[in-house]
Motif scaffolding. Sequence first.
Motif, PDB file in Angstrom:
ATOM      1  N   HIS B 211     -15.418 -10.323  -1.029  1.00 42.56           N
ATOM      2  CA  HIS B 211     -14.429 -10.974  -1.893  1.00 42.56           C
ATOM      3  C   HIS B 211     -13.855 -12.214  -1.222  1.00 42.56           C
ATOM      4  O   HIS B 211     -13.233 -13.038  -1.857  1.00 42.56           O
ATOM      5  N   GLN B 212     -14.063 -12.327   0.077  1.00 43.72           N
ATOM      6  CA  GLN B 212     -13.631 -13.523   0.807  1.00 43.72           C
ATOM      7  C   GLN B 212     -14.832 -14.031   1.597  1.00 43.72           C
ATOM      8  O   GLN B 212     -15.501 -13.256   2.268  1.00 43.72           O
ATOM      9  N   PHE B 213     -15.100 -15.303   1.471  1.00 43.98           N
ATOM     10  CA  PHE B 213     -16.180 -15.864   2.277  1.00 43.98           C
ATOM     11  C   PHE B 213     -15.892 -17.346   2.497  1.00 43.98           C
ATOM     12  O   PHE B 213     -14.802 -17.813   2.197  1.00 43.98           O
ATOM     13  N   HIS B 214     -16.837 -18.046   3.054  1.00 38.98           N
ATOM     14  CA  HIS B 214     -16.603 -19.453   3.375  1.00 38.98           C
ATOM     15  C   HIS B 214     -17.538 -20.345   2.575  1.00 38.98           C
ATOM     16  O   HIS B 214     -18.601 -19.921   2.151  1.00 38.98           O
ATOM     17  N   GLN B 215     -17.104 -21.556   2.417  1.00 38.13           N
ATOM     18  CA  GLN B 215     -17.944 -22.512   1.727  1.00 38.13           C
ATOM     19  C   GLN B 215     -17.746 -23.879   2.366  1.00 38.13           C
ATOM     20  O   GLN B 215     -16.682 -24.177   2.904  1.00 38.13           O
ATOM     21  N   ILE B 216     -18.792 -24.672   2.345  1.00 37.79           N
ATOM     22  CA  ILE B 216     -18.650 -26.082   2.722  1.00 37.79           C
ATOM     23  C   ILE B 216     -19.259 -26.889   1.596  1.00 37.79           C
ATOM     24  O   ILE B 216     -20.413 -26.671   1.225  1.00 37.79           O
ATOM     25  N   GLU B 217     -18.460 -27.754   1.041  1.00 38.48           N
ATOM     26  CA  GLU B 217     -19.004 -28.628   0.010  1.00 38.48           C
ATOM     27  C   GLU B 217     -18.927 -30.058   0.505  1.00 38.48           C
ATOM     28  O   GLU B 217     -18.054 -30.412   1.287  1.00 38.48           O
ATOM     29  N   GLY B 218     -19.849 -30.865   0.045  1.00 36.84           N
ATOM     30  CA  GLY B 218     -19.862 -32.266   0.439  1.00 36.84           C
ATOM     31  C   GLY B 218     -19.868 -33.139  -0.799  1.00 36.84           C
ATOM     32  O   GLY B 218     -20.322 -32.713  -1.869  1.00 36.84           O
ATOM     33  N   LEU B 219     -19.350 -34.341  -0.650  1.00 34.20           N
ATOM     34  CA  LEU B 219     -19.294 -35.261  -1.787  1.00 34.20           C
ATOM     35  C   LEU B 219     -19.445 -36.687  -1.263  1.00 34.20           C
ATOM     36  O   LEU B 219     -18.807 -37.062  -0.283  1.00 34.20           O
ATOM     37  N   VAL B 220     -20.310 -37.448  -1.914  1.00 28.15           N
ATOM     38  CA  VAL B 220     -20.444 -38.864  -1.597  1.00 28.15           C
ATOM     39  C   VAL B 220     -20.364 -39.629  -2.904  1.00 28.15           C
ATOM     40  O   VAL B 220     -21.113 -39.330  -3.843  1.00 28.15           O
ATOM     41  N   ILE B 221     -19.425 -40.559  -3.003  1.00 29.92           N
ATOM     42  CA  ILE B 221     -19.320 -41.381  -4.207  1.00 29.92           C
ATOM     43  C   ILE B 221     -19.275 -42.845  -3.782  1.00 29.92           C
ATOM     44  O   ILE B 221     -18.490 -43.233  -2.916  1.00 29.92           O
ATOM     45  N   ASP B 222     -20.144 -43.616  -4.407  1.00 25.18           N
ATOM     46  CA  ASP B 222     -20.209 -45.044  -4.102  1.00 25.18           C
ATOM     47  C   ASP B 222     -21.009 -45.691  -5.226  1.00 25.18           C
ATOM     48  O   ASP B 222     -21.492 -45.011  -6.124  1.00 25.18           O
ATOM     49  N   GLU B 223     -21.181 -47.015  -5.122  1.00 23.51           N
ATOM     50  CA  GLU B 223     -22.127 -47.635  -6.029  1.00 23.51           C
ATOM     51  C   GLU B 223     -23.515 -47.359  -5.468  1.00 23.51           C
ATOM     52  O   GLU B 223     -23.696 -47.256  -4.262  1.00 23.51           O
ATOM     53  N   ASN B 224     -24.486 -47.258  -6.342  1.00 25.22           N
ATOM     54  CA  ASN B 224     -25.892 -47.154  -5.925  1.00 25.22           C
ATOM     55  C   ASN B 224     -26.255 -45.946  -5.073  1.00 25.22           C
ATOM     56  O   ASN B 224     -27.059 -46.042  -4.159  1.00 25.22           O
TER      57      ASN B 224
END
Lengths: 805, 348
Positions: B211-224
Amino acid sequence: MRVSVKWLSEYLDLSGIKPVDLADQITLTGIEVDDVSLPAVTLEKVVVGEVLTAEKMPDSDHLKATMVEVGEEEPVSIVCGAPNVKVGQKVIVALPGVKLPNGLKIKKSKLRGVKSNGMICSLQELGFSDSVVPKKAEEGIYILPEDAKIGHSVLPYIGLDDAYIELDITPNRADALSMRGVGYEVGAILSQKPSFPEVTVTEDKEDKVENYISVSVEDEKDAPVYKMRVIKNLKVNESPMWLQRKLMNVGIRPIDTVVDVTNYIMLEYGQPLHAFDYDALESKRIDVRRAHKNESLVTLDDQTRKLNQDNLVITNGGVPVALAGVMGGLNTHVTEDTQTVALEAALFESSVIRKTAQSLNLRSESSSRFEKGLNTATIEEALDHAAQLIADLGSGQVVSGVAKVEAIQPKDKKVTLAIDKINQALGTELVMDEVVQLMDRLGFETETSTLTLTVTVPPRRWDIAIEADIIEEVARMYGYNRLPSTLPKSESIPGELTPKQRRIRETQRFMEGAGLSQTISYALTTNEKAKAFSRHEGEPVSLDWPMSEEHQALRMSLLSGLLDNVQYNVARQRKSVSFYEIGRVFHADSNKKRPDELTHLAGAMTGSRIEANWQENEQNVDFYTAKGILEEWFILMGIEEEISYAPTSAYEAFHPGRTAEIIWKNNVVGLVGQLHPLLAEERDLKETYLFEIDVDALLDVEKDTLIHVPTPKYPGTSRDIAFVVDEAVLNDSILSVMKQNGGKALKTIKLFDLYQGQNIEDNKKSMAYNLVYQNPEATLKEEEVTKDFEMLKTALVETFHAEIR
Amino acid sequence: MEMEKKLATLLEKAKQEISEAKDLKEIENLRIKYLGKKGEVTSLLKGMKDLSPKERPVIGKKANEVRDALTVILSEVKGKREKEKLEKQLAEETIDVTLPGKSITTGQPHVMTQIIEEIEDLFLGMGYQIIEGTEVETDYYNFERVNLPQNHPARDMQDTFYITSELLLRTHTSPVQARILEKHDFTKGPLKMISPGKVYRRDTDDATHSHQFHQIEGLVIDENITMADLKGTLELLAQKMFGKEREIRLRPSYFPFTEPSVEVDVSCFKCAGKGCRVCKQTGWIEILGAGMTHPHVLEMSGIDSNKYGGFAFGMGPDRIAMLKYGVNDIRNFYLNDQRFLEQFKRKG
Ligand SMILES: [Zn+2]
C-alpha cells in the motif's frame, strides 16, 4: 478480453501465423497480451464415445459399469461415478495414457472387480472452471451433441483445439472489448481488411413492433439511443454446441439461447443487450428515466435494491423493471417458459452507469462496456443480429420494425494536422505517403495537401479526437522500436541538489557513519501509534475509508515505526540495534485544509555500542551516545552554537529524568532521551534511547559561508579546575557562568571528570574541567591567565557555592 | 721499539674487550677507558717525551693508527649492538596479526535510498532538478490535473486512500509535475525535473503489492522535444540501472497524462534476452511507463501546447530493486529486518 484465434479467423486470414507470434505483434502494436493459451496437445487421446450399456454396480450406490464405443475394435469397459450417465449418450472419454489438466493420469485399472480402461469426463476434468460450465453439466459428465463422431478427438467440440489470447485492455482502447474491434486492430497489424458476415433480419411483415411496445426516454443525455425489437413464438432452449463452446472458452457460462445470444453479441460487437420476458411486462410502454427517491427494484440476483436519483432505470408502465446497463429485474427476466422477448440495445451515459455500478457494487461485463463507451455505429446492427439469432435458435419470428429513441447519429470525426507536427513529435522523417499508408491499415480515410492531412475516424474508434491521438496511431503503426534514439537538445544547465537535499544526503551518510542503519517504515499506522511520541497535540490525520486498523492514520512521529523495527529485530536475537529514519510526519491543522507535512529525523538505539571482544569491554548505548551523535550532527549542519538542551519530564513516553528538549532559536525542535522503562518492558526491550528532530527548519538555514580561521600561532595555556557543587546544578549552567566570567582569552572548556561517592557529601558532585586560554594575537602572559582564572573561580563560588578543590 | 710493542699489545687487548662488549653502556665505558682524556692510549703516549726525536714521529703516527682503529671498531660494535637491541625489541613487540581488528560500527542506507540516489545522480548529471512535493495531495492535482477527471474510467486503475473528498494520499508523484508546470518560467529555459517519493494505493499487502511504495517520475518540457528524445533518455537510464549492454523496447500503452503512451521493457539482465524465470521466458522485463505529455495537461497549466511539448516517464524503485537484487517480496523493504537491510551495505 479473451480472444479465440479461431473466432478471429472468421474475419481475417490467420493461416500461417502462430498464435504466439500474433500475440507478440499485438503487444508491440497496441494492446498488451497477458497470456496465450495454446491448443491442448496433451488431451489428444480424449475422444467422443457412445455409452452402450450402463449397469448399476451391485456393491456401490453410485458407480456404474459401462461399455463405451470409442471407435476401437471393441467397446471399452469403464466404471463411471457420474449420476447423469445414460445409455445412448455421446460422451467425452479419456483413454489410457492421457494426462488431465488436474494432474490425473488415466491408466487401465480395475474397480471392485470390474475393468475400467478409461474415464468418462466432466468439463471440469478437462480444465474448465466451475463458473463457466453449464448448470446442467455442473454435477456430472458433459453430454456431446448426437451427431458427434465416435472415436474422433473431442477437442473441436469443446473448443480446446483453439488458441486463446488474453488481452489486457487499457481504458482508452475499449474499442477492442469486442471481437470485431479486435478484428480491426489485428487487421491493421497484418494489413488486412477484416470481413464481417452481413446481418439480415427476416421479419414477420404482418406483425409490427408498435403492436407490442413503444419506447421513450426522459432525458436524452442519459440514454441518447434506446432501441427495442420483439421476437415471438419462441422456445427457449439450451444453446447449440458452437455457441456454448464459444462462450465457455472465453469465460462465460452458457444458460439458455436468449441469454447466450445476448452475451455472444456483446462479445462480437461490444454492445451489451438486455432481454425482457415480454409477457411479464404489464404495460406496452417502456420509459427510461432516473429513479425516484425511495423507489426500489428486485434485481436478477434476488436482491432488493434501494434506488435514488443517481440511478437510471428502465420502467414499464411507470414501474422499474431493470437497472439500465447494470442488471435486469427479477420479475421480467427470461425463463424457459418465455415465448416472447423484448430485446434492448442502447447507449447509456457512461458516468451514470459507472456511478450506479459502483454504488451498488454491481460491476459486470455490460456495465463496464457502457462505462468505457461503445461503437455507436453498430447498435442497431447488433440488435438485428441478436434478434435473428434468438429467433433462429428458438424457432421464433422477429416482429417487424424497431421501437426506438435516437437522439444522436453515428458520425465520423475528422482530424487535420500537419505532417511536420507528426515528425516533430516523434523525431521521425516520415513523408505524406507513408503516413497515408499507415492510416489506411487502420481503415482510416485520408485527404492530403502538401503539408497537412485530414484523417477520417469512424465511430468504432471513439478514443480518437485530437492531433495527439493521430500521432499515437501513426507511431504505433510505424513501430515505436523503429524510432530513433536521441537526447533533448536543450541548453545544458547543470542540475544540482538544493541545499536542503544535499544536507539530507549528508545527514544520511553521517548517521550511517555513526553506526545507525536507515529504515523506511509505513506512514500509515494505527491511530494510537500515529500519535504516540509526538510532541504535537491533537489527533492524527486519518483515512476516510481505511483498509485495516493497522494502516488507518498518518504518523505524527517517526518513533513508533522505528521502535517497531527495533522490537522486530530484538525479538529475532539481535541484541543491539541502531536505526534512523528520515521521512514525513503529518500534523492536522484545523485552520488549514491540508495537514502540515514535516520532514523529521529520528533515531532509536538499544543494546551495545561496542560489543565485548577480546580487547574491549562491552559499552552499552546510553543517553550520551545519542546526544553525542546529535552534537556532531549539529556541527555538520553548522548550528552547534545555536542549540541547547533543557531537561524535561513532560513526555509520557520518555524517561522523566533522562530526556531533554532540543532548543534552537527559542523553539523546541526535538527530543532526545530514554524510552520510558515501562514502555521498554512492554516491548521486551532493554534500555533504549531515542531522538527525533523536526529538520525542515534546520535544513533550510542558509549556512554562513565558512571562513577559514588561521591556526593559532601563539601557544595556549591551560588550567584545570575541580570543585564540588550540589548535584542538581546543571553542566549547562556551569558552562554559561564560566563563559560569562572566564575572560576574553578563554577558548575551550572541557569536562574531564564527574564524580559522586566516597569522599563527597551526599547530594553533591565533584566536577573537573580543563580550560584552554589563548590569544591569537600574542603570547599570553601567565599573570593575565591567573587573573582570569581567579575571576572564574570567584564566580563559581558566588553562583553555585562551589567548593574549589 | 718498546713503545711500538706496547701500542700493539694495547690495540689487541682493546679490540678483544670491545668486541666482547655486551651493550652500549659497556662500549661507552671502553671508549672512555681507551680513548678518553685519561684513557690508556693517552697515558701510554705520555711516555713519548722519553723517546728520541727520530722515534717520536714514527710512534706518533703509530699511536694515531691505533686510535683510528679503535674508533672504527668501537663504532662497528656499537652499530652491531644497536641493531641487536632493535631486533630484540621488535621481536618482543610482535603480535598475532590474524587476531580480529577493533570493531567500527557503521550503518547503511536503505536499499531504496541507494536506488533512488543512483537514479537522481544520473538525471542531475543531465541537468534535471529534483523536486519532491507533498504526500498528501488534493484530488484536483492528483487526478484532474493529470487528465483524470471525475468518472474517468482510468480512475479504476488506481485505488486511492482518501482523507476527505478532496484530500488524498497521492497515488503517484505526477501532481508534483502539475504544480511545477504552472510555476515554471519558460523564458528562463526548459523544464527538466524528476520527482522521487513515496506514493500510496489501496492495495492489500502481499509479495508483489504494497500500500506504500516509491515512485520516480521525470518530466521534460521545451520546444522541439521528440519521442526519440524520450527513447534516448530511457535507454541511458536502463543502461545505468541494469548494465551497459541493455536494450529497451517500447510497447504502446495508456496513461491519461501522456499521448502517445508506452510501456518500456529492458532486455533481461539475467539471461541477456534468451529467456529465463526472471523475464518469464520473454527476454524482456517491464520497468517503466512513459509517453509524450498530453496537450491537455499542458493547457491546464496555462502552457501553449502548440509551442511547447515534452515527455514524462515514471518508474518504481521498489520494482527495480526487486529485479536488480532478486528480492521476491516487496514487504521486505518495509519490514526493516536488519539481516535484510545489511545485505545492501556492499555497494554493487
Ligand atoms: Zn531472462
